[in-house]
Design an enzyme around this catalytic site. Structure first.
Site, short mmCIF file in Angstrom:
data_model
loop_
_atom_site.label_atom_id
_atom_site.label_comp_id
_atom_site.label_asym_id
_atom_site.label_seq_id
_atom_site.Cartn_x
_atom_site.Cartn_y
_atom_site.Cartn_z
N LYS A 1 -0.48 7.21 -3.47
CA LYS A 1 -1.51 8.25 -3.35
C LYS A 1 -2.63 7.99 -4.34
O LYS A 1 -2.38 7.50 -5.45
CB LYS A 1 -0.87 9.61 -3.66
CG LYS A 1 -0.65 10.46 -2.45
CD LYS A 1 -0.01 11.75 -2.83
CE LYS A 1 -0.98 12.89 -2.59
NZ LYS A 1 -0.32 14.14 -2.30
N ASP B 1 -4.85 24.29 -0.07
CA ASP B 1 -3.43 24.64 -0.19
C ASP B 1 -2.62 23.47 0.33
O ASP B 1 -3.16 22.39 0.54
CB ASP B 1 -3.17 25.93 0.62
CG ASP B 1 -2.13 26.80 -0.07
OD1 ASP B 1 -1.04 26.26 -0.33
OD2 ASP B 1 -2.42 27.97 -0.34
N ASP B 2 -1.32 23.70 0.58
CA ASP B 2 -0.49 22.60 1.07
C ASP B 2 -0.93 22.15 2.47
O ASP B 2 -0.74 21.00 2.85
CB ASP B 2 0.99 23.02 1.13
CG ASP B 2 1.52 23.22 -0.28
OD1 ASP B 2 1.02 22.51 -1.18
OD2 ASP B 2 2.37 24.10 -0.49
N THR C 1 -5.01 10.89 1.30
CA THR C 1 -5.63 9.63 0.89
C THR C 1 -4.61 8.76 0.18
O THR C 1 -3.96 9.21 -0.77
CB THR C 1 -6.81 9.90 -0.09
OG1 THR C 1 -7.62 10.90 0.50
CG2 THR C 1 -7.62 8.67 -0.34
N CYS D 1 0.83 -1.19 0.00
CA CYS D 1 0.00 0.00 0.00
C CYS D 1 0.87 1.26 0.00
O CYS D 1 2.08 1.18 -0.10
CB CYS D 1 -0.88 0.00 1.24
SG CYS D 1 0.08 -0.01 2.73
N ASP E 1 -14.18 8.94 27.03
CA ASP E 1 -15.04 8.23 26.07
C ASP E 1 -14.61 6.77 26.00
O ASP E 1 -13.43 6.45 26.08
CB ASP E 1 -15.02 8.89 24.69
CG ASP E 1 -13.65 8.89 24.05
OD1 ASP E 1 -12.65 9.06 24.79
OD2 ASP E 1 -13.57 8.71 22.83
#
Ligand SMILES: Cc1cc2nc3c(=O)[nH]c(=O)nc-3n(C[C@H](O)[C@H](O)[C@H](O)COP(=O)(O)OP(=O)(O)OC[C@H]3O[C@@H](n4cnc5c(N)ncnc54)[C@H](O)[C@@H]3O)c2cc1C
Length: 759
Positions: A423, A452-453, A545, A420, A633
């Site tokens: 991009k 932007d970046d 991603t 994996c 939580d």
């Protein structure tokens, strides 16, 4: 959650979990087609088998005897199960519009949604009558009718409108059941009066004369008043009026007339017959669009007009599965020719049935036993599912692809084999994210609205930042629901701190595949996530991603608290005497482990998903408003792990009442069956924190204190004098399961800080 090694090349979307689609799912479960992804969209998780419905009403079967669990069946078939309702089609774009989620794209679509009642043409029917159709909702309507009759003092008059097999069977089944109910309550069963009305000249018009005679005899013998040639034209609160001017008084009116089609199909662009049903050819393909198939009541075979009966829907299952398969493989489809005659076994409610086939008719208690055997055998096909095969080796897909698709598929397979990290293409990403509408905030200076970046956010004056990050792989195969859960899970830390969520960046891995499929998974998943983030007022400002073997999603979230820290809820503030409150039920770990093994009921999974999709935002506000001294939580360490994380820094002990724990339905059953999450063994090591572990080990809820939670609730300590008000406020805010589960104790001499109360 299954992990196919083959990228998704074609999507077959099944709308409706009717009698044909259950056959399709079983077929694909037994004979998977590499590269083909099935998605079932159905508004119900448990779909009734019509053949056993009268027996259920008569009281011979339980709910689970007569309902097919679609969630489990879909899991077996490796299909995604989207619990939603289709409300429209976009044939041009190949998408199904749904009520509560983004449109679902398809390569091939199949519709098996049954029929809906036709009541609008009779004045007052929709307001005053109980429709049998759609049959999925009939169970709830039947149970409330049952309750009304039980509580109705004196005589009860029940009118059934519709003299076909459904109306006749239903009348006799209801009568049998309701007489028994009154008898059991010491009341006179003759208080019940039944009327059966039909606009035809006789009951059961599509059956032969001997069958009609048999039922006329049974109905007369059971005191049911049959009104033939009685077209009901008006219904009021307790009265029916027919075209002939007759009136029939009735406390309950049940509507079992010929059913109609779903109104939304009218605007779908599909060719429909005069009654609104989808016209299909002998291959079960829409005559207007060969990518769309239909079966069961909703289909109208142009060459073979059929009665609307479950038996045809069942029979259409195997040819439908074959043709869907052939279609994606680019092979010629096969014509389906329904039988001219078929066997109908019609029951009389009292474990007796009449068989009808063409000119033949015979009856007896043995006919009921025969029907019972056939029906149970049918249901066993969907409840006794064979064990699922472990991950299949990569097999070449027989799906027919064009050149561009083939190139994308080859690179996707190479990507999977190579691991994996790559991009996702910029175009795919841009298209997927373009339609998202993250909430806009004044303190986000550079975010997704002007990418932007990196994102730039302002920390408002007098406020301090709270940072948290969470990331995990998909535990459900519905990307939209997974997106919601992942966002909720990540936001949990922010709310537990008493902070306001400000901004989020996402980290995503998505399995490689055809661009259109990757884009859609991203879009569905991020739509779910953004819905939750927006609700929390948290702006999605960026992300990263990559392609990976599994779908996974996480968020880095920034929150804001007042700079002086006064509003911060820490784990370390517990005080002896405080009450412990838990805002949501536990049990997600064992339930999803069971789901993967086909050992969880669909309704248990539904309830767990609802709980995981519920935000902790309002709960945190409530806890803070009621003076919470500490909060956290519940996530991976389970209830005990998180409680110890609070008692230790607080320098206190705690008492946990097992009987008071809110637990998701089914979690006790699945943990009793020894089914636990893979994270549980690590959590169990903490049993040394229990003072009376040996006494508790056999308690049915003992394993659940170690159960890891996904998007779990908040655990908080509340001053004893405010706990009642706090609980009331939590319930009023929608946390119906919130409960006081124990109390905080002074630090004692014992090394183990937690004492379990067992009853
Ligand atoms: C009391 C009674 C007894 C009957 N007994 C018999 C019998 O013994 N034998 C027989 O052959 N027939 C019988 N019938 C007829 C039978 O019920 C129907 O013919 C049969 O249910 C049709 O099956 P289907 O697969 O087309 O759809 P259904 O069984 O109605 O299933 C449709 C499914 O689609 C889902 N759905 C509907 N709309 C949507 C949507 N928009 N989006 C997503 N999902 C949707 C529903 O929730 C449901 O799960 C009986 C009918 C009645 C009323």
């Amino acid at each position: 959650m299954q992990l196919p090694d083959q990228p998704v090349l074609r999507d077959i979307v099944l709308v409706g979990g009717g009698h044909s689609h259950v056959g399709v799912l079983k077929h694909f479960g037994m004979h998977p087609l590499p590269g083909v992804r099935l998605t079932l969209i159905c508004r119900d998780t448990h779909t009734p088998y019509s053949g056993m419905l009268p027996g259920y009403i008569a009281g011979h079967y339980s709910y689970d005897d007569v309902h097919i669990d679609l969630s489990r069946l879909a899991q077996f078939a490796g299909a995604r199960f989207f619990r939603d309702e289709a409300v429209g089609l976009d044939l041009g774009a190949g998408r199904v519009r749904c009520r509560d989620r983004p449109p679902v794209p398809y390569d091939r679509l199949s519709i098996n949604i049954g029929s809906t009642p036709q009541m609008s043409h009779v004045a007052g029917a929709a307001e005053h009558a109980v429709p049998v159709k759609p049959i999925n909702g009939f169970d709830a309507r039947w149970r409330s009718l049952l309750e009304r009759v039980r509580n109705h003092a004196g005589a009860t008059r029940i009118a059934v409108v519709g003299g076909g097999a459904g109306g006749v069977e239903l009348t006799l089944a209801m009568q049998y059941r309701l007489r028994g109910e009154l008898r059991a309550r010491g009341r006179d069963p003759d208080e019940l009066r039944f009327h059966l009305l039909t606009d035809d000249a006789d009951i059961l018009p599509t059956h032969n004369a001997s069958v009609r005679r048999a039922f006329a005899r049974v109905l007369a013998g059971r005191g049911v008043e049959v009104h033939r040639g009685a077209e009901v034209i008006e219904v009021s609160a307790a009265r029916l009026r027919t075209a002939g001017g007759q009136t029939v008084d009735a406390d309950e009116i049940v509507w079992v007339t010929r059913a109609g089609s779903a109104p939304w199909l009218r605007d779908s662009g599909l060719a429909l017959d005069a009654d609104g049903f989808i016209q299909v050819s002998d291959t079960l393909q829409s005559v207007a669009d060969s990518n769309v198939f239909a079966a069961g009541d909703i289909a109208s075979m142009v060459n073979y007009p059929l009665e609307k009966a479950g038996v045809f829907a069942v029979r259409q299952g195997p040819p439908l599965a074959q043709n869907l398969r052939r279609c994606v493989e680019g092979r010629a489809l096969k014509a389906y020719r329904p039988q001219r005659r078929w066997l109908a076994l019609i029951s009389t409610g009292d474990r007796f049935a009449v068989a009808s086939r063409g000119a033949l008719g015979f009856e007896g208690a043995w006919v009921w036993r025969w029907k019972d055997w056939i029906d149970r055998r049918f249901m066993a096909k969907f409840s006794q599912l064979p064990a699922m095969a472990s991950a299949a080796p990569v097999a070449p897909s027989p799906v027919k692809l064009d050149q561009e698709e083939a190139a994308q598929a080859v690179s996707a397979i190479a990507m999977r084999c190579g691991g994996c990290g790559a991009k996702v293409g910029a175009t795919v990403l841009a298209r997927a994210l373009d339609a998202l509408r993250p909430v806009e905030r004044d303190d986000v200076l550079i975010g997704l609205h002007a990418p932007d970046d990196a994102a730039v956010v302002r920390v408002p004056k007098g406020r301090a930042m709270v940072h948290t990050v969470d990331f995990f792989r998909a535990i459900v195969d519905d990307p939209y629901v997974f997106g919601k859960i992942a966002a909720n899970h990540a936001l949990g830390d922010i709310f537990a701190m008493g902070a306001e969520a400000q901004s989020a960046t996402a980290i995503i891995t998505v399995p490689a595949g055809l661009e259109s499929k990757v884009e859609d998974v991203l879009f569905q998943m991020m739509s779910g996530a953004v819905a939750i983030l927006n609700d929390a007022g948290c702006a999605l400002v960026g992300g990263h991603t990559g392609e990976g073997r599994e779908l996974a999603l996480g968020f880095a979230i920034n929150g804001l608290v007042d700079e002086d820290g006064a509003s911060v809820m820490r784990k370390s503030g517990m005080r002896p005497g405080d009450a412990l409150i838990l805002t949501k039920p536990i049990g997600t770990g064992t339930l999803f482990a069971a789901h993967a093994r086909l050992a969880a009921r669909g309704r248990w999974i539904d309830a767990a998903l609802v709980s995981m999709c519920q935000s902790n935002r309002l709960a945190a506000q409530c806890l803070r408003a009621h003076g919470a001294t500490a909060c956290t939580d519940l996530t991976g360490f389970g209830l005990l792990g998180h409680l110890v994380e609070m008692t230790r820094p607080s320098g206190v002990d705690a008492e946990l009442n097992l009987a008071a724990l809110p637990v998701l339905e089914g979690a006790e059953e699945t943990s009793a069956a020894g089914i636990v999450s893979s994270l549980q063994p690590a959590n169990v090591r903490l049993r040394r924190a229990l003072r009376n572990q040996q006494d508790a080990v056999r308690h049915p809820r003992y394993p659940l204190i170690f159960d890891p939670q996904t998007a779990g609730g908040l655990l908080a300590s509340i001053p004893a004098d405010r706990v009642e008000a706090c609980l009331g406020a939590l319930h009023a805010s929608g946390y119906g399961h919130a409960a006081v589960i124990g109390r905080v104790l002074n630090k004692g001499d014992a090394l183990a800080p937690i004492f379990l109360v067992l009853d």
